[in-house]
Scaffold this active site. Structure first.
Site, short mmCIF file in Angstrom:
data_model
loop_
_atom_site.label_atom_id
_atom_site.label_comp_id
_atom_site.label_asym_id
_atom_site.label_seq_id
_atom_site.Cartn_x
_atom_site.Cartn_y
_atom_site.Cartn_z
N ALA A 1 8.26 -7.77 -2.62
CA ALA A 1 9.23 -8.76 -3.35
C ALA A 1 8.82 -9.97 -3.16
O ALA A 1 9.01 -10.94 -4.22
CB ALA A 1 10.71 -8.59 -2.91
N ASN B 1 20.98 -11.39 1.87
CA ASN B 1 20.52 -10.71 2.95
C ASN B 1 21.15 -10.59 4.07
O ASN B 1 21.12 -9.65 5.08
CB ASN B 1 18.96 -10.69 2.87
CG ASN B 1 18.74 -12.06 3.52
OD1 ASN B 1 18.98 -12.84 2.56
ND2 ASN B 1 17.93 -12.39 4.55
N GLN C 1 18.39 -6.83 -2.19
CA GLN C 1 19.28 -6.38 -1.44
C GLN C 1 20.56 -5.42 -2.56
O GLN C 1 21.19 -4.66 -1.90
CB GLN C 1 20.06 -7.31 -0.81
CG GLN C 1 19.46 -8.05 0.39
CD GLN C 1 19.00 -6.80 1.46
OE1 GLN C 1 19.69 -5.75 1.79
NE2 GLN C 1 17.95 -7.37 2.15
N SER D 1 12.06 -4.68 -4.07
CA SER D 1 11.33 -4.25 -2.84
C SER D 1 11.59 -2.72 -2.59
O SER D 1 12.92 -2.53 -2.51
CB SER D 1 11.56 -4.92 -1.55
OG SER D 1 10.85 -4.59 -0.59
N CYS E 1 13.54 -11.57 8.89
CA CYS E 1 12.28 -12.66 8.73
C CYS E 1 12.42 -13.72 9.61
O CYS E 1 11.43 -14.49 9.96
CB CYS E 1 12.21 -13.02 7.14
SG CYS E 1 12.17 -11.44 6.18
#
Length: 358
Positions: free
Chosen positions: A72, A139, A167, A184, A304
């Protein structure tokens, strides 16, 4: 181990794994063929890719095309940089894939504030803007943004609207009037290593990766039939199970809130995806909590950003100070989370937090 980190990644659906297996073939099979080759094995692989493209497209609005990417993040780079837009507006709680790409565009950047619930004002005007990017579901805190109203406002100003739906894809209806949507596979029970950008018909982009011109000349590189097949199967299953999955996470949410009732919710209590619950306790030592409850996989922030030591930009954007943000945890559950294991994990977290005297 009880896994409660569905925002970071989801388990691979058995159906997706089964769809991938034929394309993991060794030299005695044709499953390894290049889908861009003109011979029979290549055409078979190409057919698997196109079936997957249709399955992913079924989660999107009508009137567009799906471009497969490696992630993504790559899809969002293609959308933002490939549009050629120089005047950008993005929300303050976007994923780094949007925020950092918007900064790299080296144009004018307007960061849209959010309220204490994490919501962008749907009445925002976008004069002097070429492109607006706001995510569907955050997220970190699970807030569902008013993306359709924001897309309408962007179009009224002559701007494109990009939506990071990583999401939300397969869980919520897609933003019907977005111009580009990034998704994603591994956030909807598919494999890692593949994402997609849905592009509305008539939207022109410039490629950001150059080479063989695969993927409608917008994304060069040999596609993996295995990853495409897994993505497609996961997307099909998500569409079929959307209501069932939503009802299940709703029940898990209620159980978790009942056990963790004294914890303060971060984000909107109503405009949210119930598979995400971000909570805080004043004075909580999250590192100690994670050490003491090692058999529960949960997050102190997005995967992340974890380990960076930085305070969450999402939590500070909704008004939390550094101490409150660092006393916050994120629990994520989904299709394969059992009710009993969710309740057990929450009880362990509550007991360990209480032992800290908070």
């Amino acid at each position: 181990m009880i896994y409660l980190d569905y925002q970071a990644t989801t388990p691979l659906a058995p159906e997706a794994r089964e769809a991938m297996l034929p394309w993991l073939g060794g030299p005695e099979t044709i499953g390894f063929a290049n889908p861009h080759s003109p011979h029979r094995p290549g055409r078979a692989a190409a057919a698997a890719v196109e079936l997957a493209r249709e399955q992913v497209a079924a989660l999107m609005p009508p009137g567009g095309r799906v471009i497969f990417t490696g992630s993504a993040t790559e899809a969002l780079n293609l959308a933002i940089l490939g549009s050629g837009a120089r005047r950008l507006a993005v929300s303050a709680i976007e994923h780094a894939a949007v925020l950092d790409t918007a900064r790299a565009a080296a144009g004018e950047l307007r960061v849209l504030p959010v309220d204490a619930d994490g919501l962008v004002n749907p009445a925002t005007r976008f004069d002097d803007v070429d492109l607006v990017s706001v995510m569907q579901v955050n997220n970190e805190i699970g807030t569902i943004q008013p993306v359709e109203q924001l897309a309408q406002a962007a179009h009224a100003a002559g701007a494109l609207f990009v939506c990071d739906a990583v999401q939300g894809a397969g869980k919520l209806a897609p933003p019907a009037n977005a111009d580009m949507i990034a998704v994603s596979a591994h956030k909807l029970y598919g494999p890692k290593g593949i994402g997609a950008l849905w592009v509305r018909d008539g939207v022109e982009l410039s490629p950001q990766m150059h080479g063989g011109g695969q993927e409608a000349a917008l994304r060069s590189g040999t596609l993996s039939p295995m990853l495409c097949a897994g993505f497609g199967a996961a997307a099909r299953l998500a569409g079929e199970r959307r209501e069932e999955d939503a009802a299940h996470v709703g029940r898990l949410w209620q159980a978790a809130r009942a056990i963790l009732s004294r914890w303060t919710l971060n984000g909107s209590p109503t405009e949210r995806w119930h598979g995400n619950i971000n909570l805080r306790l004043e004075g909580l030592d999250v590192a100690r909590l994670m050490s003491e409850v090692r058999d529960v996989a949960f997050s102190a922030g997005s995967a992340c950003a974890s380990g960076s030591g930085r305070t969450s930009h999402v939590l500070t954007a909704i008004g939390l100070d550094a101490r409150q943000a660092k006393g916050s945890i994120r629990l994520g559950f989904g299709r394969y989370t059992g009710s009993r294991e969710c309740e057990d994990a929450c009880a362990r977290l509550e007991t360990a937090a209480a032992a800290q005297g908070v």
